[in-house]
Write a protein that holds these residues in place. Structure first.
Motif, PDB file in Angstrom:
ATOM      1  N   GLY A 230       0.795  -1.221   0.000  1.00  0.00           N
ATOM      2  CA  GLY A 230       0.000   0.000   0.000  1.00  0.00           C
ATOM      3  C   GLY A 230       0.822   1.263   0.000  1.00  0.00           C
ATOM      4  N   TYR A 231       2.133   1.134   0.129  1.00  0.00           N
ATOM      5  CA  TYR A 231       3.004   2.296   0.236  1.00  0.00           C
ATOM      6  C   TYR A 231       3.709   2.587  -1.086  1.00  0.00           C
ATOM      7  N   THR A 232       3.980   3.862  -1.311  1.00  0.00           N
ATOM      8  CA  THR A 232       4.743   4.318  -2.462  1.00  0.00           C
ATOM      9  C   THR A 232       6.041   4.932  -1.963  1.00  0.00           C
ATOM     10  N   SER A 233       7.154   4.565  -2.571  1.00  0.00           N
ATOM     11  CA  SER A 233       8.442   5.116  -2.175  1.00  0.00           C
ATOM     12  C   SER A 233       8.551   6.572  -2.617  1.00  0.00           C
ATOM     13  N   LEU A 234       9.040   7.436  -1.716  1.00  0.00           N
ATOM     14  CA  LEU A 234       9.267   8.843  -2.053  1.00  0.00           C
ATOM     15  C   LEU A 234      10.734   9.137  -2.333  1.00  0.00           C
ATOM     16  N   PHE A 235      11.570   8.133  -2.198  1.00  0.00           N
ATOM     17  CA  PHE A 235      13.008   8.320  -2.392  1.00  0.00           C
ATOM     18  C   PHE A 235      13.564   7.058  -3.022  1.00  0.00           C
ATOM     19  N   ASP A 236      14.227   7.218  -4.200  1.00  0.00           N
ATOM     20  CA  ASP A 236      14.690   6.045  -4.942  1.00  0.00           C
ATOM     21  C   ASP A 236      16.040   5.512  -4.477  1.00  0.00           C
ATOM     22  N   GLY A 237      16.653   6.161  -3.497  1.00  0.00           N
ATOM     23  CA  GLY A 237      17.906   5.681  -2.941  1.00  0.00           C
ATOM     24  C   GLY A 237      19.150   6.131  -3.679  1.00  0.00           C
ATOM     25  N   THR A 238      18.955   6.816  -4.808  1.00  0.00           N
ATOM     26  CA  THR A 238      20.118   7.235  -5.599  1.00  0.00           C
ATOM     27  C   THR A 238      20.064   8.684  -6.069  1.00  0.00           C
ATOM     28  N   THR A 239      18.861   9.260  -6.192  1.00  0.00           N
ATOM     29  CA  THR A 239      18.736  10.632  -6.698  1.00  0.00           C
ATOM     30  C   THR A 239      17.773  11.434  -5.820  1.00  0.00           C
ATOM     31  N   LEU A 240      17.682  12.730  -6.099  1.00  0.00           N
ATOM     32  CA  LEU A 240      16.730  13.608  -5.404  1.00  0.00           C
ATOM     33  C   LEU A 240      15.466  13.809  -6.231  1.00  0.00           C
ATOM     34  N   ASN A 241      15.225  12.908  -7.178  1.00  0.00           N
ATOM     35  CA  ASN A 241      14.013  12.992  -7.995  1.00  0.00           C
ATOM     36  C   ASN A 241      12.777  13.000  -7.100  1.00  0.00           C
ATOM     37  N   GLY A 242      11.839  13.905  -7.388  1.00  0.00           N
ATOM     38  CA  GLY A 242      10.620  14.008  -6.600  1.00  0.00           C
ATOM     39  C   GLY A 242      10.716  14.994  -5.462  1.00  0.00           C
ATOM     40  N   TRP A 243      11.861  15.662  -5.337  1.00  0.00           N
ATOM     41  CA  TRP A 243      12.087  16.626  -4.252  1.00  0.00           C
ATOM     42  C   TRP A 243      12.698  17.905  -4.812  1.00  0.00           C
TER      43      TRP A 243
END
Length: 293
Positions: A18-31
């Protein structure tokens, strides 16, 4: 108020799917990053920089020139003052806005590092609800501060460093009111609907290690609940909150039904100085995920 541990099996209601990741672990995409800024203490109230805060008149000029530095290191978001010890901070803000949600993340702050997790934040100004991560002298963790919506501190306890014989910080302990720079009072705890006992909190907090925060936010004037490592640390009901200068109708009109999530690097203010944010300090976040409710 009593302390509450998260019931077994309730760590991730509805399952991890049910959760969506807000951080891909490698970039600042989405922020996106913004410099530290202040505004009025509450809607229609005085501006923070005009209330004897001790900040220089050209504070914002310097803050804009020295925003916090955000990097990705070893799969974690890392926030620092830039350059280290500059005294100015900033925010990393989610591009998407969220209404009712549950946010789960892990945080690892240095000592001292005064950080926070903002929810229902305005996209381009400082107003919102801050879940405190004041990992510094006389700080609070898991409670709430009303950024621009009343300047209230709703916290269950205050903390400071436990030190060894050489004076090095080696853990947390309850703050001593006799030496506190930001004294805790029962009034601050009374602003909460539920709050943990400091002894229970100290038993679950992992010093200089990763700690899991789970934050649930529900309602136009939301009820916000914070769990840390499975312990219910604090809960506030913004629809029934009774605090000086807190006007629920004005706050609802200002924040609206949804807002952004943000991480904070604090500035080094005239009152606490480097006790608020150490010259080489950082705060780290990882496994950031959200579930809309």
């Amino acid at each position: 108020m009593t302390s509450h541990h998260l019931p077994a099996g309730e760590n991730h209601p509805g399952g991890p799917e049910g959760y969506t990741s807000l951080f891909d672990g490698t970039t600042l995409n989405g922020w996106y990053a913004v410099p530290r800024s202040y505004g009025t203490q509450w809607p229609g109230g005085p501006h923070v920089l005009e209330t004897g805060s001790g900040f220089p008149a050209d504070y914002q000029t310097h803050a804009d020139a020295h925003p916090a530095k955000w990097t990705v290191e070893d799969g974690a978001l890392v926030g620092r003052q830039d350059p280290p010890g500059s005294g100015y901070g900033g925010y990393l803000v989610s591009e998407e806005a969220y209404g009712d949600f549950e946010l789960v993340l892990e945080a690892k702050p240095d000592w001292p590092a005064d950080s926070g997790i903002m929810i229902r934040r305005r996209p381009d100004s400082w107003e919102g609800i801050q879940v405190l991560l004041d990992h510094r002298r006389s700080g609070s963790i898991g409670g709430y501060y009303g950024n621009g919506i009343g300047a209230f501190h709703a916290v269950p306890f205050a903390l400071t460093a436990r030190k060894d014989a050489e004076g090095n910080a080696v853990g947390l302990r309850e703050d001593d009111p006799e030496t506190s720079v930001e004294p805790f009072s029962s009034h601050k705890r009374d602003l909460l609907t539920r709050g943990a006992d400091v002894t229970d909190f100290l038993s679950v907090w992992r010093w200089m290690d990763w700690n899991e925060f789970r934050i649930r936010c529900v309602g136009l004037l939301p009820r916000v609940t914070t769990w840390i490592n499975g312990l219910l640390v604090a809960e506030i009901d913004m629809s029934t909150l009774d605090a000086p200068h807190y006007d629920p109708e004005a706050v609802a009109a200002l924040l609206g039904p949804e807002g952004h999530i943000a991480f904070e690097v604090h500035d080094t203010d005239p009152r606490l100085g480097r006790d608020r944010w150490g010259p080489d300090a950082a705060c780290r976040w990882r496994n950031v995920r959200v579930r809309r409710l």
